[in-house]
Design an enzyme around this catalytic site. Sequence first.
Site, short mmCIF file in Angstrom:
data_model
loop_
_atom_site.label_atom_id
_atom_site.label_comp_id
_atom_site.label_asym_id
_atom_site.label_seq_id
_atom_site.Cartn_x
_atom_site.Cartn_y
_atom_site.Cartn_z
N CYS A 63 0.82 -1.21 0.00
CA CYS A 63 0.00 0.00 0.00
C CYS A 63 0.86 1.27 0.00
CB CYS A 63 -0.89 -0.04 1.24
SG CYS A 63 -1.71 1.51 1.59
N TYR A 194 -5.46 5.79 -8.88
CA TYR A 194 -6.64 5.02 -8.44
C TYR A 194 -7.88 5.47 -9.19
CZ TYR A 194 -4.21 2.70 -4.60
OH TYR A 194 -3.37 1.90 -3.87
N1 LIG Z 1 -6.66 7.94 3.80
C1 LIG Z 1 -6.00 6.72 4.00
C2 LIG Z 1 -6.22 5.77 2.84
C3 LIG Z 1 -5.61 4.43 3.09
C4 LIG Z 1 -6.09 3.37 2.09
O1 LIG Z 1 -6.99 3.60 1.26
N2 LIG Z 1 -5.49 2.18 2.16
C5 LIG Z 1 -5.91 1.09 1.28
C6 LIG Z 1 -4.72 0.23 0.89
S1 LIG Z 1 -3.71 0.91 -0.35
C7 LIG Z 1 -6.83 0.15 2.02
O2 LIG Z 1 -6.55 -0.22 3.14
N3 LIG Z 1 -7.91 -0.27 1.36
C8 LIG Z 1 -8.80 -1.24 1.88
C9 LIG Z 1 -10.22 -0.86 1.69
O3 LIG Z 1 -10.50 0.29 1.34
O4 LIG Z 1 -11.05 -1.73 1.93
C10 LIG Z 1 -4.53 6.99 4.25
O5 LIG Z 1 -3.87 7.64 3.42
O6 LIG Z 1 -4.05 6.58 5.29
#
Ligand SMILES: N[C@@H](CCC(=O)N[C@@H](CS)C(=O)NCC(=O)O)C(=O)O
Length: 319
Positions: A63, A194
Amino acid sequence: MLINGQWTQDWSPSDNKDSKGRYIRQLAGFRNWITATGIAGPTGEQGFVAEQGRYHLYAAYNCPWASRALTVLYLKGLEDCISVTFVNPKITDQGWKFEGFPLCEKEPLYGFDFLHQVYTKSDQQYSGRVTVPVLWDKKNQCIVSNESADIIRMFNSAFNEVTGSELDLYPEDLREEIDALNKAVYQNLNNGVYKAGFATTQSAYEEAYHAVFAQLDALESRLSDGRSFLFGERLTETDICAFVTLIRFDEVYHGLFKCNRNLLAQMPYLSAYTRRIYALPKIHQTVKFKHIKHHYYGIKALNPNGVIPLGPEGFAKKE
Ligand SMILES: N[C@@H](CCC(=O)N[C@@H](CS)C(=O)NCC(=O)O)C(=O)O
């Protein structure tokens, strides 16, 4: 995602869209700050004092958001101060899980199987997406923050007395410019890839694609005067934010997210810049291409059979 503390799996990232098919990222739900004295940060509650051994980071090598938190943790010498656990890069029907992939260990504090259990341990009624990174307070047994933009700022400033680090990735005299460039890099590049990848209409995809390459062109031109980093010779948080997307670009965003006008390897200043950051001490430890490829090419909505392409090699070295 979690709804009132209950896990529900009927969701895919491309479901989060506006009426024109544009992908929308949800806002983080926990926004407290660790500070040197425990006073409240720009958002959230007070009481999170920077202390040796008190905090834990749940991260994922795949990530980019978790990787920027991890990168700042290493650059600031926080590895003996804040413990880290990496989730399995292959997302499951119950979201992120622990163990079952190289470098992904057992959840060390409670023996949980899934990251959503960390969220409900903190808030039994939590509703929202279960994302990495998560910064956990072992003392109060709650989530401090799940917003990486905030986490990198607290890592940069809160622990200096504990670690003795003098590196400042957000120096006073550059703050306004850093904020402005961060915003553009976030919208057009970090989140822009994204938006291209999860677009559900042709026009939303094209809009995102053009924004990604306009931003890459702007960065290429900015670096063409021979500077080492985006603000000259000083490394700043904007470099880290840009790096986590650039290092993934050729391996995953070019193919899977259809950001394919050209490879980053075809942009001489940006690829030299990416290699320069990759070569800094400890940065190699934050980049695991096997995790990156297995995660992204495992996203069922985009690649139902999970076949992982062998190329392009991009920045990957044999692991
Ligand atoms: N705003 C958050 C976004 C984090 C994020 O979207 N992480 C993704 C992984 S790249 C995630 O965990 N996605 C799982 C989901 O949305 O179910 C940050 O920057 O900390």
